[in-house]
Design an enzyme around this catalytic site. Structure first.
Site, PDB file in Angstrom:
ATOM      1  CE  LYS A   1      -9.007   3.637   7.056  1.00 30.02           C
ATOM      2  NZ  LYS A   1     -10.283   2.292   7.148  1.00 30.02           N
TER       3      LYS A   1
ATOM      4  N   GLY B   1       0.740  -1.116  -0.384  1.00 28.11           N
ATOM      5  CA  GLY B   1      -0.636   0.105  -0.237  1.00 28.11           C
ATOM      6  C   GLY B   1       0.877   1.202  -0.251  1.00 28.11           C
TER       7      GLY B   1
ATOM      8  CG  ASP C   1      -7.760   0.197  10.315  1.00 25.43           C
ATOM      9  OD1 ASP C   1      -8.650   1.226  10.796  1.00 25.43           O
ATOM     10  OD2 ASP C   1      -8.440  -0.379   9.927  1.00 25.43           O
TER      11      ASP C   1
ATOM     12  CG  ASP D   1      -6.218  -3.195  -1.493  1.00 21.81           C
ATOM     13  OD1 ASP D   1      -5.645  -2.934  -0.991  1.00 21.81           O
ATOM     14  OD2 ASP D   1      -5.613  -5.320  -1.948  1.00 21.81           O
TER      15      ASP D   1
ATOM     16  NE  ARG E   1      -2.240  -3.301  -4.184  1.00 22.86           N
ATOM     17  CZ  ARG E   1      -2.050  -3.200  -2.863  1.00 22.86           C
ATOM     18  NH1 ARG E   1      -1.954  -1.483  -1.984  1.00 22.86           N
ATOM     19  NH2 ARG E   1      -2.787  -4.578  -2.369  1.00 22.86           N
TER      20      ARG E   1
ATOM     21  CD  GLU F   1       1.458   0.665   6.531  1.00 25.34           C
ATOM     22  OE1 GLU F   1       1.422   1.112   5.928  1.00 25.34           O
ATOM     23  OE2 GLU F   1       1.118  -0.508   7.189  1.00 25.34           O
ATOM     24  CG  ASP F   2      -1.123   2.014   3.642  1.00 23.59           C
ATOM     25  OD1 ASP F   2      -0.895   0.882   4.920  1.00 23.59           O
ATOM     26  OD2 ASP F   2      -2.049   1.067   2.800  1.00 23.59           O
TER      27      ASP F   2
ATOM     28  CB  VAL G   1      -9.464   5.971   2.048  1.00 27.90           C
ATOM     29  CG1 VAL G   1     -11.080   6.607   2.567  1.00 27.90           C
ATOM     30  CG2 VAL G   1      -8.005   5.442   2.916  1.00 27.90           C
TER      31      VAL G   1
HETATM   32  P1  IMP Z   1      -4.109  -2.162  11.242  1.00 26.62           P
HETATM   33  O1  IMP Z   1      -3.342  -3.201  10.892  1.00 26.62           O
HETATM   34  O2  IMP Z   1      -5.992  -2.205  10.961  1.00 26.62           O
HETATM   35  O3  IMP Z   1      -3.791  -1.030  11.447  1.00 26.62           O
HETATM   36  O4  IMP Z   1      -3.939  -2.223   9.175  1.00 26.62           O
HETATM   37  C1  IMP Z   1      -2.628  -1.493   8.143  1.00 26.62           C
HETATM   38  C2  IMP Z   1      -2.636  -2.438   7.053  1.00 26.62           C
HETATM   39  O5  IMP Z   1      -4.682  -2.702   6.389  1.00 26.62           O
HETATM   40  C3  IMP Z   1      -2.923  -0.941   5.764  1.00 26.62           C
HETATM   41  O6  IMP Z   1      -1.351  -0.870   5.642  1.00 26.62           O
HETATM   42  C4  IMP Z   1      -3.289  -0.955   5.018  1.00 26.62           C
HETATM   43  O7  IMP Z   1      -2.699  -1.843   4.109  1.00 26.62           O
HETATM   44  C5  IMP Z   1      -4.917  -1.751   5.225  1.00 26.62           C
HETATM   45  N1  IMP Z   1      -6.142  -1.068   5.387  1.00 26.62           N
HETATM   46  C6  IMP Z   1      -6.868  -0.174   6.910  1.00 26.62           C
HETATM   47  N2  IMP Z   1      -7.412   0.672   6.429  1.00 26.62           N
HETATM   48  C7  IMP Z   1      -8.115   0.769   5.131  1.00 26.62           C
HETATM   49  C8  IMP Z   1      -8.985   1.277   4.180  1.00 26.62           C
HETATM   50  O8  IMP Z   1      -9.164   2.257   4.259  1.00 26.62           O
HETATM   51  N3  IMP Z   1      -8.353   0.924   2.841  1.00 26.62           N
HETATM   52  C9  IMP Z   1      -7.191   0.064   2.428  1.00 26.62           C
HETATM   53  N4  IMP Z   1      -6.150  -0.526   3.025  1.00 26.62           N
HETATM   54  C10 IMP Z   1      -6.712   0.141   4.113  1.00 26.62           C
HETATM   55 MG    MG Z   2      -0.251  -1.733   3.472  1.00 28.53          MG
END
Ligand code: IMP
Ligand code: MG
Length: 175
Positions: free
Chosen positions: A131, A44, A103, A159, A165, A99-100, A153
């Site tokens: 977020k 991402g 979350d 994606d 992407r 990082e993208d 998003v």
């Molecule tokens: P986390 O481990 O829940 O913080 O998620 C992180 C990863 O989940 C990110 O690096 C993204 O690849 C994916 N992700 C989380 N939210 C989104 C979103 O809204 N759109 C796309 N990918 C997301």
């Molecule tokens: Mg990611």
């Protein structure tokens, strides 16, 4: 013009302006270090990292780490897979993890745990999107592009099941 089925949330122009600002801020904060290891989290963050490094005025080395937690679902699977067979080349280095999106926080937390085990000289986190209301694991970034509500998003590297992407802006898929 936005792709059908998507609503634009952050325009390409706004992203470009913010990424440039972040590059300036990081370069100012880290001025004087011998080298910065930019560790891009695939897939991402590939577009964000590519744009960000062109605004850094520091000597850089660019590395990649692959993390996946989502599969093709939009909710975190709760498990993070890292490509640990590779040496991330961070021992003794000043590292900027790129990082993208932050979350739940699980992915970055797992990556940070792993990287700390390789003894970097310093470790900072830079994320394009945050977020905070979705966080289940407490972690925050040193540099954040945009704080957004807890909506899914796509675009600018992010994606939905492998799609979108390539979009130059960030959008939400219409329900
Ligand atoms: P986390 O481990 O829940 O913080 O998620 C992180 C990863 O989940 C990110 O690096 C993204 O690849 C994916 N992700 C989380 N939210 C989104 C979103 O809204 N759109 C796309 N990918 C997301
Ligand atoms: Mg990611």
């Amino acid at each position: 013009m936005p792709t059908e089925g998507l609503t634009e949330l952050i325009s390409a122009e706004k992203i470009a302006a913010r990424v440039a600002e972040m590059g300036t801020e990081i370069s100012r904060d880290l001025a004087g270090i011998d080298e910065l290891t930019v560790l891009c989290v695939l897939k991402g963050a590939f577009i964000f990292a590519a744009d960000l490094v062109r605004h850094l005025t520091l000597p850089c080395r660019i590395e990649f780490i692959r993390a996946s937690s989502y599969g093709t679902h939009r909710a975190s699977s709760g498990k993070v897979m890292l490509d640990l067979h590779r040496d991330p080349h961070v021992e003794g280095k000043h590292v900027l993890l790129v990082e993208d999106i932050l979350d739940t926080g699980l992915t970055v937390t797992r990556i940070l745990e792993e990287l700390r085990g390789h003894n970097p000289a310093s470790l900072r986190v830079c994320t394009l999107l945050d977020k905070p209301s979705a966080r289940t694991t407490p972690v925050s970034a040193d540099y954040t592009g945009f704080t957004i509500p807890d909506v899914y998003v796509v675009g600018y590297g992010l994606d939905a099941a492998g799609r979108y992407r390539e979009l130059p802006y960030i959008a939400t898929p219409n329900a």
